[in-house]
Design a protein around this motif. Structure first.
Motif, PDB file in Angstrom:
ATOM      1  N   GLU A   1      68.279 -45.018  62.402  1.00  0.00           N
ATOM      2  CA  GLU A   1      69.472 -45.852  62.558  1.00  0.00           C
ATOM      3  C   GLU A   1      69.159 -47.336  62.415  1.00  0.00           C
ATOM      4  OE1 GLU A   1      71.061 -45.883  66.667  1.00  0.00           O
ATOM      5  OE2 GLU A   1      69.196 -44.874  67.243  1.00  0.00           O
ATOM      6  N   ALA A   2      67.896 -47.648  62.103  1.00  0.00           N
ATOM      7  CA  ALA A   2      67.473 -49.046  61.975  1.00  0.00           C
ATOM      8  C   ALA A   2      68.207 -49.727  60.823  1.00  0.00           C
ATOM      9  CB  ALA A   2      65.968 -49.112  61.742  1.00  0.00           C
ATOM     10  N   GLU A   3      68.572 -50.973  61.054  1.00  0.00           N
ATOM     11  CA  GLU A   3      69.234 -51.804  60.048  1.00  0.00           C
ATOM     12  C   GLU A   3      68.858 -53.242  60.380  1.00  0.00           C
ATOM     13  OE1 GLU A   3      70.768 -52.640  56.813  1.00  0.00           O
ATOM     14  OE2 GLU A   3      71.208 -50.566  57.345  1.00  0.00           O
ATOM     15  N   ALA A   4      67.748 -53.698  59.800  1.00  0.00           N
ATOM     16  CA  ALA A   4      67.192 -55.002  60.157  1.00  0.00           C
ATOM     17  C   ALA A   4      68.199 -56.134  59.982  1.00  0.00           C
ATOM     18  CB  ALA A   4      65.934 -55.282  59.346  1.00  0.00           C
ATOM     19  N   GLY A   5      69.039 -56.059  58.973  1.00  0.00           N
ATOM     20  CA  GLY A   5      70.028 -57.106  58.742  1.00  0.00           C
ATOM     21  C   GLY A   5      71.018 -57.239  59.890  1.00  0.00           C
ATOM     22  N   ASP A   6      71.207 -56.149  60.640  1.00  0.00           N
ATOM     23  CA  ASP A   6      72.103 -56.158  61.800  1.00  0.00           C
ATOM     24  C   ASP A   6      71.336 -56.312  63.109  1.00  0.00           C
ATOM     25  OD1 ASP A   6      74.260 -55.760  60.109  1.00  0.00           O
ATOM     26  OD2 ASP A   6      74.292 -53.591  60.384  1.00  0.00           O
ATOM     27  N   GLY A   7      70.016 -56.536  63.012  1.00  0.00           N
ATOM     28  CA  GLY A   7      69.210 -56.723  64.210  1.00  0.00           C
ATOM     29  C   GLY A   7      68.776 -55.424  64.873  1.00  0.00           C
ATOM     30  N   ARG A   8      69.045 -54.276  64.246  1.00  0.00           N
ATOM     31  CA  ARG A   8      68.617 -52.978  64.788  1.00  0.00           C
ATOM     32  C   ARG A   8      67.266 -52.627  64.155  1.00  0.00           C
ATOM     33  NH1 ARG A   8      73.935 -51.610  63.264  1.00  0.00           N
ATOM     34  NH2 ARG A   8      73.121 -50.098  61.798  1.00  0.00           N
ATOM     35  N   VAL A   9      66.218 -52.633  64.992  1.00  0.00           N
ATOM     36  CA  VAL A   9      64.853 -52.420  64.505  1.00  0.00           C
ATOM     37  C   VAL A   9      64.351 -51.072  65.002  1.00  0.00           C
ATOM     38  CG1 VAL A   9      62.507 -53.345  64.471  1.00  0.00           C
ATOM     39  CG2 VAL A   9      64.455 -54.909  64.509  1.00  0.00           C
ATOM     40  N   GLY A  10      63.773 -50.282  64.100  1.00  0.00           N
ATOM     41  CA  GLY A  10      63.245 -48.964  64.440  1.00  0.00           C
ATOM     42  C   GLY A  10      62.125 -49.053  65.459  1.00  0.00           C
ATOM     43  N   TRP A  11      62.056 -48.043  66.323  1.00  0.00           N
ATOM     44  CA  TRP A  11      61.095 -48.089  67.428  1.00  0.00           C
ATOM     45  C   TRP A  11      59.643 -47.979  66.987  1.00  0.00           C
ATOM     46  CZ3 TRP A  11      58.194 -44.075  69.912  1.00  0.00           C
ATOM     47  CH2 TRP A  11      58.307 -42.822  69.303  1.00  0.00           C
ATOM     48  N   SER A  12      59.378 -47.655  65.728  1.00  0.00           N
ATOM     49  CA  SER A  12      57.977 -47.619  65.289  1.00  0.00           C
ATOM     50  C   SER A  12      57.601 -48.830  64.432  1.00  0.00           C
ATOM     51  CB  SER A  12      57.686 -46.319  64.532  1.00  0.00           C
ATOM     52  OG  SER A  12      58.395 -46.292  63.313  1.00  0.00           O
ATOM     53  N   ALA A  13      58.502 -49.803  64.312  1.00  0.00           N
ATOM     54  CA  ALA A  13      58.200 -51.032  63.568  1.00  0.00           C
ATOM     55  C   ALA A  13      57.139 -51.841  64.322  1.00  0.00           C
ATOM     56  CB  ALA A  13      59.477 -51.861  63.406  1.00  0.00           C
ATOM     57  N   PRO A  14      56.327 -52.619  63.616  1.00  0.00           N
ATOM     58  CA  PRO A  14      55.261 -53.389  64.269  1.00  0.00           C
ATOM     59  C   PRO A  14      55.766 -54.274  65.416  1.00  0.00           C
ATOM     60  CG  PRO A  14      54.982 -53.468  61.893  1.00  0.00           C
ATOM     61  CD  PRO A  14      56.288 -52.767  62.154  1.00  0.00           C
ATOM     62  N   ILE A  15      56.882 -54.965  65.222  1.00  0.00           N
ATOM     63  CA  ILE A  15      57.380 -55.851  66.272  1.00  0.00           C
ATOM     64  C   ILE A  15      57.777 -55.050  67.511  1.00  0.00           C
ATOM     65  CG2 ILE A  15      59.785 -55.929  65.433  1.00  0.00           C
ATOM     66  CD1 ILE A  15      59.724 -58.945  66.315  1.00  0.00           C
ATOM     67  N   THR A  16      58.375 -53.906  67.289  1.00  0.00           N
ATOM     68  CA  THR A  16      58.803 -53.055  68.407  1.00  0.00           C
ATOM     69  C   THR A  16      57.601 -52.520  69.173  1.00  0.00           C
ATOM     70  OG1 THR A  16      60.757 -52.440  67.141  1.00  0.00           O
ATOM     71  CG2 THR A  16      60.192 -51.053  68.999  1.00  0.00           C
ATOM     72  N   ARG A  17      56.623 -52.015  68.438  1.00  0.00           N
ATOM     73  CA  ARG A  17      55.417 -51.467  69.089  1.00  0.00           C
ATOM     74  C   ARG A  17      54.742 -52.543  69.939  1.00  0.00           C
ATOM     75  NH1 ARG A  17      54.195 -49.222  63.925  1.00  0.00           N
ATOM     76  NH2 ARG A  17      52.355 -50.509  63.873  1.00  0.00           N
ATOM     77  N   ALA A  18      54.757 -53.795  69.451  1.00  0.00           N
ATOM     78  CA  ALA A  18      54.128 -54.892  70.203  1.00  0.00           C
ATOM     79  C   ALA A  18      54.922 -55.227  71.462  1.00  0.00           C
ATOM     80  CB  ALA A  18      54.001 -56.129  69.309  1.00  0.00           C
ATOM     81  N   LEU A  19      56.231 -55.024  71.434  1.00  0.00           N
ATOM     82  CA  LEU A  19      57.082 -55.442  72.553  1.00  0.00           C
ATOM     83  C   LEU A  19      57.246 -54.397  73.652  1.00  0.00           C
ATOM     84  CD1 LEU A  19      59.938 -57.206  70.568  1.00  0.00           C
ATOM     85  CD2 LEU A  19      58.197 -58.298  72.007  1.00  0.00           C
ATOM     86  N   ILE A  20      57.030 -53.122  73.339  1.00  0.00           N
ATOM     87  CA  ILE A  20      57.247 -52.066  74.337  1.00  0.00           C
ATOM     88  C   ILE A  20      56.453 -52.376  75.606  1.00  0.00           C
ATOM     89  CG2 ILE A  20      56.877 -49.599  74.869  1.00  0.00           C
ATOM     90  CD1 ILE A  20      59.257 -50.068  73.002  1.00  0.00           C
ATOM     91  N   GLY A  21      57.140 -52.364  76.734  1.00  0.00           N
ATOM     92  CA  GLY A  21      56.501 -52.625  78.026  1.00  0.00           C
ATOM     93  C   GLY A  21      56.506 -54.090  78.442  1.00  0.00           C
ATOM     94  N   ALA A  22      56.877 -54.981  77.527  1.00  0.00           N
ATOM     95  CA  ALA A  22      56.875 -56.418  77.854  1.00  0.00           C
ATOM     96  C   ALA A  22      58.005 -56.746  78.826  1.00  0.00           C
ATOM     97  CB  ALA A  22      57.027 -57.247  76.584  1.00  0.00           C
ATOM     98  N   LYS A  23      57.797 -57.785  79.611  1.00  0.00           N
ATOM     99  CA  LYS A  23      58.807 -58.280  80.555  1.00  0.00           C
ATOM    100  C   LYS A  23      59.171 -59.707  80.165  1.00  0.00           C
ATOM    101  CE  LYS A  23      57.237 -55.302  84.191  1.00  0.00           C
ATOM    102  NZ  LYS A  23      57.169 -55.030  85.571  1.00  0.00           N
TER     103      LYS A  23
END
Length: 164
Positions: free
Chosen positions: A116-138
């Motif tokens: 369901e990812a659509e980068a132009g709409d700000g929806r980023v897939g959970w396996s994208a590099p930015i997402t993987r880096a952010l998981i768990g961040a506060k």
């Protein structure tokens, strides 16, 4: 994960609804119109030089491929409702995250399923590099993201989840 192990196909309720809507549109509206066009074109004689017939068959194959893909996504989807997230103080699936990069540029992304990812709409897939880096961040955490253009640092400024 072992060899051949399949990753779960996480999806939000909104993403699943969008996929279902596209499937219903293709199956219930587009495909029947196209098969009608093909039947009409086939009745016009020589099919080898019949542009409507050739185009119709090609388009029908594309629709059938897309229907197969959408059907597979719906069958394998593991629905995750971010509104029911228990931990709302850290970045997880379904979070909408406000980030600021090292150049003070703000970026807002929502972490969704890869289908369901659509980068132009700000929806980023959970396996994208930015997402993987952010998981768990506060909020306040800084994370490095490896991009093709080099490493970029992002600070998490805000984390939101939909209301239940």
């Amino acid at each position: 994960m072992g060899v051949g192990a399949k990753r779960p196909r996480f999806i939000t309720p909104e993403g699943l609804a969008r996929i279902r809507e596209e499937y219903d549109q293709l199956f219930g509206v587009e495909r029947p119109k196209l098969t009608e066009l093909i039947a009409w074109a086939a009745g016009n004689g020589d099919r080898s030089e019949n542009g409507d017939y050739i185009y119709g068959r090609k388009k029908l194959r594309e629709i059938d491929r897309r229907l197969g893909y959408l059907s597979k996504v719906m069958k394998e989807a593991k629905l995750v409702d971010p509104a029911k997230a228990e931990r709302r103080d850290e970045v997880r699936f379904g979070a909408t995250v406000t980030l600021v990069d090292e150049n003070d540029r703000e970026r807002i992304i929502t972490i969704v399923g890869n289908d369901e990812a659509e980068a132009g709409d700000g929806r980023v897939g959970w396996s994208a590099p930015i997402t993987r880096a952010l998981i768990g961040a506060k909020v306040g955490d800084e994370r490095a993201v490896r991009l093709p253009s080099g490493e970029m640092f992002y600070e998490v400024v805000k984390i939101d989840y939909p209301s239940a």
